[in-house]
Design a protein around this motif. Structure first.
Motif, short mmCIF file in Angstrom:
data_model
loop_
_atom_site.label_atom_id
_atom_site.label_comp_id
_atom_site.label_asym_id
_atom_site.label_seq_id
_atom_site.Cartn_x
_atom_site.Cartn_y
_atom_site.Cartn_z
N UNK A 162 0.81 -1.22 0.00
CA UNK A 162 0.00 0.00 0.00
C UNK A 162 0.85 1.27 0.00
N UNK A 163 2.02 1.22 0.61
CA UNK A 163 2.88 2.40 0.64
C UNK A 163 3.82 2.47 -0.55
N UNK A 164 3.83 1.42 -1.37
CA UNK A 164 4.74 1.38 -2.52
C UNK A 164 6.19 1.26 -2.10
N UNK A 165 6.44 0.56 -1.00
CA UNK A 165 7.79 0.46 -0.45
C UNK A 165 8.70 -0.39 -1.33
N UNK A 166 9.95 0.01 -1.41
CA UNK A 166 10.97 -0.80 -2.05
C UNK A 166 11.73 -1.63 -1.03
N UNK A 167 11.73 -1.16 0.21
CA UNK A 167 12.42 -1.86 1.28
C UNK A 167 11.67 -1.68 2.59
N UNK A 168 11.90 -2.61 3.50
CA UNK A 168 11.26 -2.57 4.81
C UNK A 168 12.32 -2.83 5.88
N UNK A 169 12.20 -2.10 6.97
CA UNK A 169 12.99 -2.37 8.16
C UNK A 169 12.03 -2.71 9.28
N UNK A 170 12.25 -3.84 9.92
CA UNK A 170 11.47 -4.23 11.09
C UNK A 170 12.17 -3.73 12.35
N UNK A 171 11.39 -3.46 13.37
CA UNK A 171 11.99 -3.11 14.66
C UNK A 171 11.03 -3.46 15.79
N UNK A 172 11.61 -3.90 16.89
CA UNK A 172 10.81 -4.06 18.10
C UNK A 172 11.71 -3.78 19.30
N UNK A 173 11.10 -3.65 20.44
CA UNK A 173 11.85 -3.31 21.65
C UNK A 173 11.84 -4.46 22.64
N UNK A 200 16.68 -4.80 7.25
CA UNK A 200 17.20 -4.86 8.62
C UNK A 200 16.08 -5.21 9.59
N UNK A 201 16.49 -5.68 10.75
CA UNK A 201 15.59 -5.87 11.89
C UNK A 201 16.37 -5.33 13.08
N UNK A 202 15.86 -4.26 13.67
CA UNK A 202 16.57 -3.57 14.73
C UNK A 202 15.85 -3.75 16.06
N UNK A 203 16.61 -4.14 17.08
CA UNK A 203 16.06 -4.33 18.42
C UNK A 203 16.51 -3.17 19.29
N UNK A 204 15.56 -2.59 20.01
CA UNK A 204 15.81 -1.42 20.86
C UNK A 204 15.59 -1.79 22.32
N UNK A 205 16.50 -1.35 23.17
CA UNK A 205 16.33 -1.58 24.61
C UNK A 205 17.20 -0.62 25.40
#
Length: 225
Positions: free
Chosen positions: A162-173, A205-210
């Motif tokens: 829906x956003x017409x993305x070429x790339x996605x980055x996942x993230x969770x905390x 990427x998949x970025x973890x935040x803490x």
């Protein structure tokens, strides 16, 4: 005129002339509470809040239910205290997203640290990017308890399309842990990568935040193929 009206008007005029810089933390709370508690002296309530939570930031991030345990704080006042910082944060993030280019891990990390600020539960976000790394949208994919949040793969793919993305980055905390990926995190990353590949979108990427820190799985050698 009520007994506190004169004092309230002086506080309002003081704010209008000089902003909050000259206010003590409890005075700033006292002023804010005027707009939820119209007929009561809010000074002792502000002091009680500071005594209970220890700092202005702790007051403004406290749960609504807990705020109401302070004498004089009803539901409306508790919601106002919760709303004020979140409204500012939402406006700041909205402005940032207008021309946000996430062209490096450092930029992505800085953006996500702001996004996750104040989160008590585990939350999953999806950053949708164009070919130049410009942020098209930041979508919340799920929210769990203090230890886990499910990854909705179908919504992940729908958001990318829906956003017409070429790339996605996942993230969770990891609200109660460290910014290191678990085995479940690796498994979720693999599922997301496979699903996005089907529609021609890269999971970069998949970025973890803490605890004010973040770890990039791509930087750590994962997602390189």
């Amino acid at each position: 005129m009520g007994i506190h009206d004169g004092h309230r008007e002086k506080m309002r005029q003081r704010f209008l002339k000089g902003g909050l810089d000259s206010f003590a933390d409890h005075e700033a709370l006292e002023l804010l509470l005027y707009y939820a508690i119209p007929r009561r002296d809010t000074n002792p309530i502000a002091h009680a809040l500071m005594e209970r939570y220890g700092s202005l930031s702790a007051v403004l991030t406290a749960p609504v239910e807990d705020l109401q345990k302070v004498e004089g704080i009803g539901e409306s006042a508790a919601i106002l205290l919760k709303l004020a910082p979140q409204l500012y944060r939402k406006a700041k993030l909205s402005d940032a997203e207008q021309e946000t280019v996430l062209s490096s891990v450092e930029r992505v990390g800085a953006y996500l640290l702001e996004r996750f600020a104040g989160e008590k539960n585990e939350v999953v976000y999806q950053l949708c990017l164009d070919r130049k790394g410009r942020l098209l949208a930041c979508k919340k994919l799920g929210e769990g308890g203090i230890a886990s949040a499910d990854l909705d793969v179908r919504r992940l793919v729908e958001n990318a399309i829906l956003t017409g993305a070429s790339a996605v980055i996942l993230s969770h905390n990891h609200p109660s842990g460290v910014a290191l990926p678990s085995q479940d995190d690796y498994a979720a990353t693999d599922r997301a990568k496979t699903a996005l590949n089907v529609v021609g979108v890269a999971l970069t990427d998949h970025i973890i935040v803490a605890d004010g820190d973040f770890v990039s799985m791509a930087d750590s050698g994962y997602l390189t193929d």
